[in-house]
Design an enzyme around this catalytic site. Sequence first.
Site, short mmCIF file in Angstrom:
data_model
loop_
_atom_site.label_atom_id
_atom_site.label_comp_id
_atom_site.label_asym_id
_atom_site.label_seq_id
_atom_site.Cartn_x
_atom_site.Cartn_y
_atom_site.Cartn_z
N LYS A 37 -67.72 36.60 -17.16
CA LYS A 37 -69.02 37.21 -17.48
C LYS A 37 -69.44 36.97 -18.92
CE LYS A 37 -69.29 40.21 -13.53
NZ LYS A 37 -69.18 41.54 -12.91
N ARG A 39 -61.28 41.38 -9.45
CA ARG A 39 -62.13 40.38 -8.77
C ARG A 39 -62.30 39.20 -9.72
NH1 ARG A 39 -67.40 38.75 -8.57
NH2 ARG A 39 -68.30 38.32 -6.52
#
Length: 258
Positions: free
Chosen positions: A204, A238
């Site tokens: 991210k 994840r």
Amino acid sequence: MGVVNVTPDSFSDGGLYLDPAAAIAHGQELAAQGAAILDVGGESTRPGAAPVAADEELRRVEPVVAALAGVAEAISVDTSKATVAEAALDAGASIVNDVTALRGDPDMAALVADRGAGLVLMHMAGDPRTMQVNPSYEDVVAEVRDFLAARLEAAVAAGVEESRIWLDPGIGFGKTDRHNFELLRGIPELATLGRPILLGTSRKSFIGRADGSAADDRLGGTIATSILAATAGASILRVHDVREMSQAMSVVSAILAA
Ligand code: HH2
């Protein structure tokens, strides 16, 4: 949890696995590398992403779920649409990963309850189109914890078994970098809700802003954030890079077991 994005526009791997055969091969590879769960998604939720129509999302996701069922311990479907979730459950998925925490589709709660599926409830402020426009909280950890407590209560009231529910603070979903950092440090407080914590930091952009890396070069930061989170109490990570994450977790587990 390994990420299988059957999308043209995901922020780090968009277009790589839009072809079902490529997505299936990728899922098989992630399972072989140690993913217990494969999270199959057909709609990007990156900041600014355009919504995808249900029939298109279903067309992307269903054949991939069907082919991967049985390849890992479980298949989750990353969707907020009940029709997509239903088709995925029919095709062999057993977990619904709903980034709207059952607020996106009025039919989702009853579907998950009726089917006895697992459920991920994630915190998101706003929706992907607008969520990064001036996110603000007085106390992000307390507010996310209260939100997750309320969504957990709503899911249980709708008939979803509490033992099947996991909670996720939604790293990057309507948060500044500082909010993300505070949530990562606040995992013990989120864990007081009594349900397993799922965390998605993989690749991210807040990692890139911290270490200067591009989206295809954020493995170091992904591992750092994930290990920190796991030792603070996160149970499900994840990630896109399952091989390296499994290696890192094996070493950490060996240390913690000594
Ligand atoms: N992050 C993304 C997508 N789904 N689900 C949960 N529960 N938690 C997350 O943090 C999460 C998620 C975004 O990552 P990715 O799937 O790689 O990107 P995109 O949404 O662009 O497809």
